[in-house]
Design a protein around this motif. Structure first.
Motif, PDB file in Angstrom:
ATOM      1  N   ALA A 232      -3.490  -7.477 -10.144  1.00  0.00           N
ATOM      2  CA  ALA A 232      -3.561  -8.341  -8.958  1.00  0.00           C
ATOM      3  C   ALA A 232      -4.978  -8.882  -8.779  1.00  0.00           C
ATOM      4  O   ALA A 232      -5.962  -8.174  -8.985  1.00  0.00           O
ATOM      5  CB  ALA A 232      -3.117  -7.580  -7.720  1.00  0.00           C
ATOM      6  N   VAL A 233      -5.062 -10.124  -8.379  1.00  0.00           N
ATOM      7  CA  VAL A 233      -6.345 -10.799  -8.219  1.00  0.00           C
ATOM      8  C   VAL A 233      -7.075 -10.341  -6.957  1.00  0.00           C
ATOM      9  O   VAL A 233      -8.302 -10.231  -6.954  1.00  0.00           O
ATOM     10  CB  VAL A 233      -6.126 -12.332  -8.173  1.00  0.00           C
ATOM     11  CG1 VAL A 233      -7.425 -13.062  -7.907  1.00  0.00           C
ATOM     12  CG2 VAL A 233      -5.487 -12.808  -9.455  1.00  0.00           C
ATOM     13  N   ASP A 234      -6.345 -10.041  -5.909  1.00  0.00           N
ATOM     14  CA  ASP A 234      -6.956  -9.780  -4.610  1.00  0.00           C
ATOM     15  C   ASP A 234      -7.270  -8.305  -4.331  1.00  0.00           C
ATOM     16  O   ASP A 234      -7.523  -7.935  -3.197  1.00  0.00           O
ATOM     17  CB  ASP A 234      -6.062 -10.328  -3.505  1.00  0.00           C
ATOM     18  CG  ASP A 234      -4.695  -9.663  -3.483  1.00  0.00           C
ATOM     19  OD1 ASP A 234      -4.304  -9.073  -4.503  1.00  0.00           O
ATOM     20  OD2 ASP A 234      -4.019  -9.744  -2.445  1.00  0.00           O
ATOM     21  N   LEU A 235      -7.309  -7.477  -5.350  1.00  0.00           N
ATOM     22  CA  LEU A 235      -7.609  -6.054  -5.157  1.00  0.00           C
ATOM     23  C   LEU A 235      -9.091  -5.826  -4.911  1.00  0.00           C
ATOM     24  O   LEU A 235      -9.927  -6.504  -5.508  1.00  0.00           O
ATOM     25  CB  LEU A 235      -7.240  -5.253  -6.407  1.00  0.00           C
ATOM     26  CG  LEU A 235      -5.810  -4.846  -6.610  1.00  0.00           C
ATOM     27  CD1 LEU A 235      -5.715  -3.978  -7.869  1.00  0.00           C
ATOM     28  CD2 LEU A 235      -5.251  -4.101  -5.452  1.00  0.00           C
ATOM     29  N   PRO A 236      -9.427  -4.833  -4.084  1.00  0.00           N
ATOM     30  CA  PRO A 236     -10.829  -4.434  -3.978  1.00  0.00           C
ATOM     31  C   PRO A 236     -11.324  -3.967  -5.360  1.00  0.00           C
ATOM     32  O   PRO A 236     -10.573  -3.350  -6.121  1.00  0.00           O
ATOM     33  CB  PRO A 236     -10.796  -3.265  -2.988  1.00  0.00           C
ATOM     34  CG  PRO A 236      -9.554  -3.505  -2.178  1.00  0.00           C
ATOM     35  CD  PRO A 236      -8.575  -4.126  -3.143  1.00  0.00           C
TER      36      PRO A 236
ATOM     37  N   LYS B 148      -9.336  -1.743  -8.229  1.00  0.00           N
ATOM     38  CA  LYS B 148      -8.961  -2.407  -9.478  1.00  0.00           C
ATOM     39  C   LYS B 148      -9.516  -1.631 -10.675  1.00  0.00           C
ATOM     40  O   LYS B 148      -8.820  -1.418 -11.665  1.00  0.00           O
ATOM     41  CB  LYS B 148      -9.464  -3.846  -9.493  1.00  0.00           C
ATOM     42  CG  LYS B 148      -9.008  -4.647 -10.678  1.00  0.00           C
ATOM     43  CD  LYS B 148      -9.401  -6.098 -10.507  1.00  0.00           C
ATOM     44  CE  LYS B 148      -8.816  -6.982 -11.545  1.00  0.00           C
ATOM     45  NZ  LYS B 148      -7.401  -7.217 -11.437  1.00  0.00           N
TER      46      LYS B 148
ATOM     47  N   THR C 177       0.810  -1.216   0.000  1.00  0.00           N
ATOM     48  CA  THR C 177       0.000   0.000   0.000  1.00  0.00           C
ATOM     49  C   THR C 177       0.842   1.263   0.000  1.00  0.00           C
ATOM     50  O   THR C 177       0.514   2.234  -0.688  1.00  0.00           O
ATOM     51  CB  THR C 177      -0.957  -0.001   1.210  1.00  0.00           C
ATOM     52  OG1 THR C 177      -1.714  -1.213   1.193  1.00  0.00           O
ATOM     53  CG2 THR C 177      -1.916   1.167   1.158  1.00  0.00           C
TER      54      THR C 177
END
Length: 70
Positions: free
Chosen positions: A38-42, A46, A3
């Motif tokens: 990235a797959v795990d982004l809010p 994203k 972050t």
């Protein structure tokens, strides 16, 4: 997701801070593009990153709860 690095890169791109030594615009944009993948982004973050809405992405990082109509 780092972050602090993301926030730093967004601040550079939006002109709110100078680039760190050794960074170039191409390198910063490449890092932002990598984060957007990235797959795990809010989902909102994203969306902002994939659309290169960097001001909105930075605003979202600072407060994800507010509506973003920047």
């Amino acid at each position: 997701m780092d972050t602090e690095q993301l926030k730093s890169d967004l601040e550079c791109i939006t002109g709110q801070r100078a680039m760190d030594a050794g960074d170039t615009m191409i390198l910063v944009l490449a890092r932002l593009d990598a984060v957007a993948e990235a797959v795990d982004l809010p989902i909102k973050l994203k969306h902002y990153l994939s659309q290169r809405s960097y001001v909105k992405a930075l605003a979202w990082l600072e407060d994800p709860s507010i509506p973003h109509k920047v």
